[in-house]
Scaffold this motif. Sequence first.
Motif, PDB file in Angstrom:
ATOM      1  N   TRP A 131       6.947  -5.530  -9.645  1.00 46.23           N
ATOM      2  CA  TRP A 131       5.813  -5.528  -9.854  1.00 46.23           C
ATOM      3  C   TRP A 131       4.369  -4.328  -9.278  1.00 46.23           C
ATOM      4  CZ3 TRP A 131       2.652  -7.174 -13.755  1.00 46.23           C
ATOM      5  CH2 TRP A 131       1.254  -7.970 -13.538  1.00 46.23           C
ATOM      6  N   LEU A 132       4.885  -3.420  -8.538  1.00 48.17           N
ATOM      7  CA  LEU A 132       3.600  -3.085  -7.697  1.00 48.17           C
ATOM      8  C   LEU A 132       4.015  -1.789  -8.417  1.00 48.17           C
ATOM      9  CD1 LEU A 132       4.823  -3.603  -4.177  1.00 48.17           C
ATOM     10  CD2 LEU A 132       2.427  -3.751  -5.330  1.00 48.17           C
ATOM     11  N   ILE A 133       5.225  -0.969  -8.904  1.00 48.63           N
ATOM     12  CA  ILE A 133       5.570   0.701  -9.167  1.00 48.63           C
ATOM     13  C   ILE A 133       3.948   0.238 -11.388  1.00 48.63           C
ATOM     14  CG2 ILE A 133       7.155   1.214 -10.717  1.00 48.63           C
ATOM     15  CD1 ILE A 133       8.939   0.466  -8.628  1.00 48.63           C
ATOM     16  N   TRP A 134       4.604  -1.048 -11.751  1.00 50.53           N
ATOM     17  CA  TRP A 134       3.976  -1.389 -13.061  1.00 50.53           C
ATOM     18  C   TRP A 134       2.516  -1.402 -12.217  1.00 50.53           C
ATOM     19  CZ3 TRP A 134       0.541  -4.970 -15.669  1.00 50.53           C
ATOM     20  CH2 TRP A 134       0.481  -4.466 -16.531  1.00 50.53           C
ATOM     21  N   GLU A 135       2.056  -2.314 -11.320  1.00 48.22           N
ATOM     22  CA  GLU A 135       0.637  -2.090 -11.291  1.00 48.22           C
ATOM     23  C   GLU A 135      -0.009  -0.488 -11.165  1.00 48.22           C
ATOM     24  OE1 GLU A 135      -0.057  -4.838  -8.419  1.00 48.22           O
ATOM     25  OE2 GLU A 135      -1.635  -5.957  -9.835  1.00 48.22           O
ATOM     26  N   ASN A 190       1.084  -0.898   0.246  1.00 50.25           N
ATOM     27  CA  ASN A 190      -0.038  -0.054   0.063  1.00 50.25           C
ATOM     28  C   ASN A 190       0.259   1.391  -0.268  1.00 50.25           C
ATOM     29  OD1 ASN A 190      -2.662  -1.573  -0.279  1.00 50.25           O
ATOM     30  ND2 ASN A 190      -2.451  -1.453   2.309  1.00 50.25           N
ATOM     31  N   VAL A 191       2.260   0.818  -0.176  1.00 52.46           N
ATOM     32  CA  VAL A 191       2.994   2.456   0.512  1.00 52.46           C
ATOM     33  C   VAL A 191       2.785   3.306  -0.794  1.00 52.46           C
ATOM     34  CG1 VAL A 191       4.763   1.425   1.806  1.00 52.46           C
ATOM     35  CG2 VAL A 191       5.051   0.996  -0.831  1.00 52.46           C
ATOM     36  N   PHE A 192       2.716   3.014  -2.373  1.00 47.72           N
ATOM     37  CA  PHE A 192       2.358   4.125  -3.349  1.00 47.72           C
ATOM     38  C   PHE A 192       0.810   4.394  -3.203  1.00 47.72           C
ATOM     39  CE2 PHE A 192       5.460   0.461  -4.635  1.00 47.72           C
ATOM     40  CZ  PHE A 192       6.498   1.257  -5.282  1.00 47.72           C
ATOM     41  N   VAL A 193      -0.062   3.187  -2.467  1.00 45.91           N
ATOM     42  CA  VAL A 193      -1.437   4.233  -2.613  1.00 45.91           C
ATOM     43  C   VAL A 193      -1.687   5.590  -1.591  1.00 45.91           C
ATOM     44  CG1 VAL A 193      -3.722   3.330  -2.068  1.00 45.91           C
ATOM     45  CG2 VAL A 193      -2.521   2.013  -3.330  1.00 45.91           C
ATOM     46  N   GLU A 194      -0.825   5.211  -0.901  1.00 44.93           N
ATOM     47  CA  GLU A 194      -0.654   6.169   0.477  1.00 44.93           C
ATOM     48  C   GLU A 194      -0.207   7.123   0.032  1.00 44.93           C
ATOM     49  OE1 GLU A 194       0.704   3.478   3.508  1.00 44.93           O
ATOM     50  OE2 GLU A 194      -0.768   2.273   3.709  1.00 44.93           O
ATOM     51  N   ASN A 195       1.320   6.992  -0.362  1.00 46.63           N
ATOM     52  CA  ASN A 195       2.520   8.449  -1.029  1.00 46.63           C
ATOM     53  C   ASN A 195       2.677   7.784  -2.071  1.00 46.63           C
ATOM     54  OD1 ASN A 195       3.114  10.461  -1.571  1.00 46.63           O
ATOM     55  ND2 ASN A 195       4.670  10.228   0.675  1.00 46.63           N
ATOM     56  N   PRO A 196       2.060   8.263  -3.754  1.00 43.76           N
ATOM     57  CA  PRO A 196       2.156   8.170  -4.432  1.00 43.76           C
ATOM     58  C   PRO A 196       3.465   8.154  -5.231  1.00 43.76           C
ATOM     59  CG  PRO A 196      -0.196   9.038  -4.779  1.00 43.76           C
ATOM     60  CD  PRO A 196       0.957   9.186  -3.660  1.00 43.76           C
ATOM     61  N   LEU A 210       8.379   0.524 -16.474  1.00 43.93           N
ATOM     62  CA  LEU A 210       6.789   0.308 -16.081  1.00 43.93           C
ATOM     63  C   LEU A 210       6.274   0.531 -15.912  1.00 43.93           C
ATOM     64  CD1 LEU A 210       9.709  -0.428 -12.221  1.00 43.93           C
ATOM     65  CD2 LEU A 210       8.556  -2.551 -13.783  1.00 43.93           C
ATOM     66  N   ARG A 211       6.489   1.587 -16.882  1.00 48.43           N
ATOM     67  CA  ARG A 211       4.885   2.324 -17.817  1.00 48.43           C
ATOM     68  C   ARG A 211       5.119   3.729 -16.446  1.00 48.43           C
ATOM     69  NH1 ARG A 211      -0.745  -1.298 -17.975  1.00 48.43           N
ATOM     70  NH2 ARG A 211       0.295  -1.065 -15.344  1.00 48.43           N
ATOM     71  N   HIS A 224      -2.120   4.647 -11.731  1.00 51.33           N
ATOM     72  CA  HIS A 224      -2.469   5.698 -11.474  1.00 51.33           C
ATOM     73  C   HIS A 224      -1.694   7.053 -11.248  1.00 51.33           C
ATOM     74  CE1 HIS A 224      -5.363   2.382  -9.635  1.00 51.33           C
ATOM     75  NE2 HIS A 224      -4.357   2.005  -9.619  1.00 51.33           N
ATOM     76  N   ILE A 225      -1.327   7.497 -12.139  1.00 47.76           N
ATOM     77  CA  ILE A 225      -0.653   8.835 -11.901  1.00 47.76           C
ATOM     78  C   ILE A 225      -1.767   9.765 -12.249  1.00 47.76           C
ATOM     79  CG2 ILE A 225       1.220  10.253 -12.250  1.00 47.76           C
ATOM     80  CD1 ILE A 225       3.174   7.911 -12.086  1.00 47.76           C
ATOM     81  N   ASP A 226      -2.034  10.720 -11.587  1.00 49.90           N
ATOM     82  CA  ASP A 226      -2.765  11.778 -12.400  1.00 49.90           C
ATOM     83  C   ASP A 226      -2.208  13.034 -12.565  1.00 49.90           C
ATOM     84  OD1 ASP A 226      -2.929  13.087  -9.565  1.00 49.90           O
ATOM     85  OD2 ASP A 226      -5.138  11.743  -9.627  1.00 49.90           O
TER      86      ASP A 226
END
Length: 879
Positions: free
Chosen positions: A385-389, A356-362, A428-429, A393-395
Amino acid sequence: MLKKPLVINKEDLKAELKFYFDRSRNNLREKHRRRSKKHKASLGIELCRERSELNDEIIIRALSEFGFKDIKGISIIALGGYGRNELCPFSDIDLLILYSAKSKKWAKELTEHLLYFLWDLNLEIGHSVRTIDECLELSKDDDTTILTSLLDSRHIYGDEKLTKKLENKLYNELLPEYSNIFIEKKIAESKNRVRRFGGSVYLLEPNIKEGEGSLRDIQTALWVAQARYKIKNFRDLLNIGVINSKEHRVIEKCYNFLLAVRSQLHYLAKRREDRLSFEYQEKVARFFGYRDAELRAVEKFMRVYYLRARLTNQQSERIIETCITKTRPSSESRRTTYLDNGFTIQGGYLSVTSRNVFVENPVNLIRAFEYANIHDVKMSRHLTWLIWENSIHIDDKVRRNSDFNAIFLRILKTAKNVSEILFEMNELRLLAHYIPEFGKIVCMVQHDAYHVYTVDVHSIFMVREIERLTNYFYEDEFPLLTKLAESVEKRHVLYLACLIHDAGKGSGKDHSEKGAIMAPVIAGRMGLNKQETKQLEFLVKHHLIMPHYSQRRDLHDMSLIERFSEMVKSLETLILLFLLTFADIRSVGPDVWSNWKGMLLRELYLRTAKHLELGEYTKESVEKRKERVVDKVLKIIKKQVPVKKVREILETMPDSYFWGHAPKAIANHINFINKSGSDFAIDLVHHPKAEYDEFIFWGNDDKKIIYKICGVLTAHNLNILGARIVTTNDGRVLDVFYVNKLGKSTSEEKELWDKIDSVLSQVHRGKEDVEQLVNKRKSGAASYEKVIPKYPPRIEIDNNSSDTSTVIDIYTHDRAGLLYDVAKTLDKLRLNINYAKIATKVDQVVDVLYVSTRAGKKITDEKRIERIKNALMDAITTT
């Protein structure tokens, strides 16, 4: 016991089955056509399975009606692509006739009946007849082919218990002992295969079966997984938790696409064809429903291909990595370094404490790359894989986040191996979602033989070229550029310019203008200051100007240098543009850069830098220029030629001569003219390091001499890079041609030049027909031409770039005798060629000619210009 074959009318049976088989295959082709056009490439696997089932049906019916029913001790097994149910239209049919020891005689008879029948159907058959023990023994061979084929095996007909017995022994006896060795060999084979087929997903003409990102990547991942986990397919991997549902969907989607494209290639070629060559790319694109618009249909399709191929490669590598990763000892796993923001370093890999580290802080998405760089560690598979996923969500809010942008710019300014970091961000997109303008060029291909890499890869390669300069990799080869790269303070601006210089291509034509509109928007999001934003916009807008001026215009024309200086305004911007241009040309493809182009670029840079340093430009008078040049020439020549003779020769030269040649070259010309003493002479000046030669002709004025020289040089396989034509006031000509052969100087080919001297003398005196020489060269050119994308030829007339000449730009396809035909046509039009530059890129050529009337005037009459264009078009399109 096997029943004896029935006595039947084999010809009738064969005819009936052949009719059914051909009709069914045609139905499948029609189904492929209808569904592929409607759903693009979503049904590749299904149709391949139906083709396999059709072959199964034919084999079963044939054997049944030949009398081979309820057979015991013999099993017919599909292998390879047939065994995997991925049969494309012209794929081989690989069969194993498995038999028990008691059934050897009948196995031989069955095999003969079956093979002759299948051959009569015009099928390519690969077959083997073996016992279980023979299969297992051969599977231990150093060559993994047999074991690999058995992993793909599928029962078709006969004794199913015998097939099951082989599978049990394979999975329960052989693989437990041999799987590690097999996996190591398959990975080594895969690496060798990738090297053999080009080593990149982004090849211009990819092999969709064997190349990187191809079907073979997926198959290799499956073989490794089969050996490790004793499974049969990717669905089994999903069921045991090795891959998740999203990974399974991705691999299936890619597999579908590649199989559909391969099937269409087979149909187009009417044979087995796995290379997506230029010959087929446009046809395949249109078949799948792509149409020309701002972007060409083929470019849209190939972009989709590269996106899928990249995903194929990534997913396959992840599966293989999971299969070969060993559980670390608990003592090692406890050695964990905890970093800020939920990151850890464990066993030399950067990871995270929670998904959840990327959801909590992009911001952590970009922070992961900075931490990996600072601590000099790789990112774990789980982290990537988490970065790729989560990159998706980067807006816009994240893109404008000051912390996110600060870290990204810090990476550009200070990180080691910036290009490697950017490559990973791209894979990784993250780069595409962070800079959506860049996202439009990800995996975008330009359909020509000039651009070797996709636009995004080319752009990141540019950063790598700049890094090689700053790391002194090119210190001996490019000392000036190395020194300039070392002096750059705004490295982040230069790297950003590399990344987005072609971003406008994602929106169609006029990409420099479109990119220039994007640049300040990107700079604004990232927080660049006003000056940096202006520089970035300038670099993107004008990134093609230095190649254009250096390769297609006369650099000795000071008005050109003045206009260019006014454009760049400062030495700092000129340096950034010079470096950007160098990186751009070097990154297009392996054979695009040449030392000739490098010399021209360097000359443009030095002339412009000198002008910017001197400040306000004051045009030098003819008298002043002559006086200064003569003084320098006399110092160079010293006592080799009497002063009176020097002045005598120079007095006959037109004013343009003193701007067109440097004092050192003029001194060489005077020595040559003084020694020749005849009406005809040639001289050579070799430049091995710069990879070209100067061919100098001195003789009586003959307006036809230019195309005659072009013809002789062409007939001897020399490549003409440019020419400067001088007619003296006393009716002589001094023509300087810049040439090379196969991209190199001819400094060690004395016999070649002796022959040219002899032939040119014969032509000049009317004893040899230059037309015949050129025609012989044309007919001797390779009769086979590789199919490559071609664009319509065009001719442009420019009356603004020169004060004294009309500039003609001819864009066409390179061929033997082209410049000869052009020069001959201009002579017929009673035009003088004063200067020429020829820029060739793969098969494309741009002939730039500075011309004037016989009276030395520019051509301004519109009707005459139109006649010139029509005549030249006829000349370049007639082979």
